[in-house]
Design an enzyme around this catalytic site. Structure first.
Site, short mmCIF file in Angstrom:
data_model
loop_
_atom_site.label_atom_id
_atom_site.label_comp_id
_atom_site.label_asym_id
_atom_site.label_seq_id
_atom_site.Cartn_x
_atom_site.Cartn_y
_atom_site.Cartn_z
N LYS B 9 -5.91 -11.79 2.46
CA LYS B 9 -6.89 -11.19 2.77
C LYS B 9 -6.85 -9.76 1.98
CE LYS B 9 -8.49 -9.21 7.54
NZ LYS B 9 -8.77 -8.01 6.52
N LYS B 14 -0.98 -8.05 -0.95
CA LYS B 14 -0.64 -8.58 -2.32
C LYS B 14 -0.64 -7.77 -3.17
CE LYS B 14 -5.16 -10.08 -2.69
NZ LYS B 14 -5.51 -9.23 -1.14
N LYS B 40 -10.55 -3.77 -8.63
CA LYS B 40 -9.67 -2.43 -7.95
C LYS B 40 -8.96 -1.64 -9.53
CE LYS B 40 -8.52 -3.23 -4.18
NZ LYS B 40 -8.77 -4.01 -4.09
N ASP B 127 -10.73 -12.27 -0.71
CA ASP B 127 -11.16 -13.30 -0.37
C ASP B 127 -11.77 -14.05 -1.67
OD1 ASP B 127 -11.59 -13.03 2.67
OD2 ASP B 127 -11.80 -11.16 1.66
N1 LIG Z 1 5.09 -4.45 4.61
C1 LIG Z 1 4.79 -2.86 4.46
N2 LIG Z 1 5.34 -1.81 4.93
C2 LIG Z 1 3.86 -0.49 5.19
N3 LIG Z 1 3.13 -0.63 4.03
C3 LIG Z 1 2.81 -1.55 3.18
C4 LIG Z 1 3.18 -2.68 4.01
N4 LIG Z 1 2.34 -4.15 3.10
C5 LIG Z 1 1.67 -3.33 2.59
N5 LIG Z 1 1.39 -1.90 3.13
C6 LIG Z 1 0.13 -1.16 2.41
O1 LIG Z 1 -1.53 -1.99 2.68
C7 LIG Z 1 -1.06 -0.93 2.15
C8 LIG Z 1 -2.45 -2.62 1.11
O2 LIG Z 1 -1.43 -2.73 0.76
P1 LIG Z 1 -2.13 -3.58 -1.37
O3 LIG Z 1 -2.44 -2.21 -1.62
O4 LIG Z 1 -0.40 -4.21 -0.88
O5 LIG Z 1 -2.49 -4.79 -0.70
P2 LIG Z 1 -3.62 -5.89 -1.43
O6 LIG Z 1 -3.64 -7.10 -0.57
O7 LIG Z 1 -3.22 -6.10 -2.60
O8 LIG Z 1 -5.39 -4.82 -1.32
P3 LIG Z 1 -6.57 -5.62 -2.08
O9 LIG Z 1 -6.70 -6.40 -1.56
O10 LIG Z 1 -7.19 -4.24 -1.35
O11 LIG Z 1 -5.87 -5.16 -3.11
C9 LIG Z 1 -0.97 -0.05 1.12
O12 LIG Z 1 -1.15 1.12 0.30
C10 LIG Z 1 0.27 -0.25 0.87
O13 LIG Z 1 1.19 0.48 0.92
MG LIG Z 2 -4.68 -5.47 -4.53
#
Ligand SMILES: Nc1ncnc2c1ncn2[C@@H]1O[C@H](COP(=O)(O)OP(=O)(O)OP(=O)(O)O)[C@@H](O)[C@H]1O
Ligand SMILES: [Mg+2]
Lengths: 374, 287
Positions: B9, B14, B40, B127
């Site tokens: 999600k 990720k 992004k 997604d």
């Molecule tokens: N275990 C964790 N502890 C603290 N902060 C976290 C943790 N996991 C993720 N984050 C924070 O949550 C935010 C979102 O994480 P990330 O960008 O890796 O998600 P993503 O799944 O790649 O999002 P997107 O779908 O928007 O690409 C980031 O700012 C990250 O630092």
């Molecule tokens: Mg991401």
């Protein structure tokens, strides 16, 4: 085979003979639409294209459209640019209206959405015409005048057919006001001046719209093939307008080939096409006495049509250039009468297929095809 | 060559996980390549310290024929080869088609043949909204998929959807599910719920990333925790996770849950949430 909505909109729009059509589509759609139109009129290059490529699909085609609008306006001396947005911009969601509004051009601009997958060619034609009706002006009524609705500039034999129908109507004391869609923007705008709209096969949505907007009544008729079809058309118009005209026709030419016609009686034939096909089938059936084995429309299942023809005794096929393959496979002659025809030209505007003269030309073409085949 | 992709999600972690495990794997001297498949294009930021020009940026400005490998592949921390697919501005064009185009471009310029990575990791947009984002699920691009989820109903729901997508491609002999990665940054931090979810899918949880303040802190410095706090516990967590994925040999065709089953999990979470609210305990566990 149906070209889908985009082709219908393109054909309706390019019928405004001094308009420039700007296709907002990838190159393939544009090429297809263009080639079917230019076969019989190679000077008619009034269309431009944004030529969407992968880049436009991924990043959106709005920039390409804006640029194309500006360039088309520079390159062409035209009163109006008609933008047709096809499948690709519709899938990716280009905001065509916003782009059109963002530029100031010399030419008037009108745009329409016509994604091929959103309807048939017929739908595209009907919708485009109704949309274009926004250009029409309230005009003083010209007595005993009609508009002919249902044509496209790339119909096979269109020039000759229109000329013949005009001649017949003139003999009946009726003037043709506008031919839709095969007239200038000026003529299109003053279409509401007609006393009556005559819908020949398609365009009934426009006629309905004009009835409501401008109070022009309409008549729906079959495309006038053969003596019977032609008589029906002129009589119905005369009656509606009260001109009291009795149509006369000359059967002398048919007498000259009576023996051939006699021999051909009962010939099994098959036919496919747009609305023209229905009228043609009637002519072949009732006037020439042929046996129509399979009669299909473009929107029908083509595979079924092919199967039907294969399992019949068909000896002549009537259709478009698309039927070349099946005619070749079955080793039978093909008579092209319906869009798209891209492997024959028709440049002589005195050899129609419609009207009385058309009946003679058609009969001649059929007999010659049979005599020279094999 | 080991190739896998990470789905989950939006905002679930990720990119954080991909960049950290890439940095961890590269510590062992392996050639690692990561590719962000998200308009992004922010996954490689923590590896390179800045935002990268993307494949599609170049495609747009230079066209497909003038693109060179050095224009799109950048070396980040520990020598990780970083690529961002890029995409259109929000609200225009077709980002899904963009992923397909970017992958095509990379193929054309022979990225894989030239770099010969030991491991390739794809980080795909939240997604699987359309066919384009399912591109890495096709055979040849990846061997298996790892899904990141927290213990939140919506994250679990998205993970289940991704499993449906994997299954859809199953009959094409394509990519399988390698396992679940649990992120403790949840409304209720309850790993057992995700263990149960994984078991029902027919897979297992390969690693747990706890909630850690060091992650956003490292992120503020545009670094992975492997680079920023190499000796921390959280850095080790990513190292274990990286090894677990690379050594993982259990791959399954997932058996997605029904809506009723998902509702069941939802209720479990709700009960837990209420309990913890009543006892006033730390909802998200220890940081
Ligand atoms: N275990 C964790 N502890 C603290 N902060 C976290 C943790 N996991 C993720 N984050 C924070 O949550 C935010 C979102 O994480 P990330 O960008 O890796 O998600 P993503 O799944 O790649 O999002 P997107 O779908 O928007 O690409 C980031 O700012 C990250 O630092
Ligand atoms: Mg991401």
């Amino acid at each position: 085979m149906d070209g889908g909505k985009f082709f219908g909109a393109f054909r309706a729009s390019s019928g405004i003979t001094d308009a420039v059509v700007l296709n907002h589509v990838p190159v393939g759609c544009n090429w297809g639409a263009a080639i079917f139109k230019t076969t019989s009129n190679q000077f008619d290059m009034r269309h431009a294209c944004t030529v969407m490529h992968e880049r436009e699909i991924v990043f959106g085609g709005e920039d390409a459209l804006r640029e194309a609008l500006i360039r088309a306006d520079e390159l062409y001396d035209t009163p109006i640019l008609l933008v047709i947005a096809g499948d690709a911009p519709s899938i990716i969601g280009d905001d065509v209206g916003a782009v059109v509004n963002s530029v100031t051009l010399d030419a008037e601009v009108m745009w329409m959405e016509a994604a091929g997958f959103k309807g048939s060619m017929r739908d595209g034609y009907e919708e485009a015409l109704t949309h274009l009706a926004g250009l029409m002006n309230e005009s003083d009524m010209i007595e005993n005048s009609v508009n002919l609705i249902g044509f496209s500039p790339d119909d096979f034999k269109v020039d000759a057919d229109v000329k013949e129908i005009k001649r017949l109507l003139r003999d009946a004391g009726v003037e043709v006001n506008s031919v839709i869609s095969k007239c200038s923007l000026e003529q299109f705008k003053k279409a509401p001046a007609a006393e009556l709209n005559v819908v020949l096969g398609q365009g009934s949505k426009l006629a309905e719209h004009m009835k409501i907007e401008f109070g022009v009544p309409y008549l729906e008729m079959e495309y006038p093939y053969g003596l019977e079809g032609t008589t029906q058309l002129t009589s119905a118009i005369s009656e509606e307008l009260g001109t009291g005209h009795e149509p006369e026709f000359d059967i002398e030419p048919f007498k000259k080939v009576y023996l051939y016609l006699h021999e051909l009686y009962g010939t099994p034939v098959s036919i496919i096409g747009d609305f023209h096909a229905e009228a043609m089938a009637n002519f072949l059936n009732w006037e020439l006495g042929f046996n129509v084995e399979v009669s299909a429309r473009n929107v029908d299942d083509y595979f079924e049509f092919e199967e039907g023809v294969r399992n019949s005794n068909t000896t002549i096929l009537f259709g478009s250039s698309f039927e070349q393959n099946i005619a070749r496979t079955l080793d039978i002659p093909l008579i092209r009468f319906c869009y798209p025809v891209f492997d024959n030209v028709c440049v002589y505007d005195d050899a129609p297929y419609a009207g009385f003269r058309g009946a003679v030309c058609l009969t001649e073409a059929i007999i010659n095809t049979v005599m020279s085949y094999g | 060559m080991r190739k896998f992709c990470v789905y989950g999600k939006g905002g679930i972690g990720k990119s954080t996980i991909v960049s950290n495990i890439a940095a961890a794997l590269a510590e062992n001297g392996e050639t690692i390549m990561v590719m962000g498949c998200d308009p992004k294009s922010d996954m490689t930021r923590n590896l390179v310290g800045k935002r990268l020009p993307t494949v599609l940026d170049l495609f747009r400005t230079e066209g497909p024929d003038r693109m060179k490998l050095d224009d799109v592949v950048f070396k980040g921390f520990n020598g990780v080869h970083c690529i961002e697919a890029g995409g259109p501005e929000p609200g225009v064009g077709c980002a899904g088609r963009g992923v397909i185009t970017a992958v095509d471009m990379l193929d054309r310029i022979g990225v894989f043949d030239d770099i010969k990575p030991d491991t390739v990791i794809y980080d795909v947009l939240g997604d699987v909204v359309c066919g384009g984002f399912a591109m890495p699920l096709r055979q040849g691009l990846a061997d298996d998929v790892y899904i990141v989820t927290t213990c939140d109903p919506m994250a679990i729901y998205a993970a289940n959807n991704i499993c449906k997508c994997i299954k859809r491609f199953a009959d094409r002999g394509a990519v399988t599910l390698g396992g679940i990665i649990y992120n403790g940054r949840s409304v209720v931090d309850e790993p057992s719920i995700i263990d149960g979810f994984a078991a029902r899918l027919g897979t297992k949880v390969l690693g747990r990333v706890p909630m850690s303040i060091l992650i956003p802190r490292a992120e503020l410095h545009r670094k992975t925790v492997i680079e920023y706090v190499p000796d921390s516990e959280i850095a080790d967590t990513f190292r274990y996770l990286a090894t677990a994925i690379c050594e993982n040999e259990d791959r399954v065709m997932p058996d997605p849950l029904s809506d009723d089953e998902l509702d069941g999990i939802n209720e479990e979470i709700e009960v837990l949430l209420r309990e913890r609210e009543e006892t006033g305990s730390n909802l998200t566990g220890d940081v």
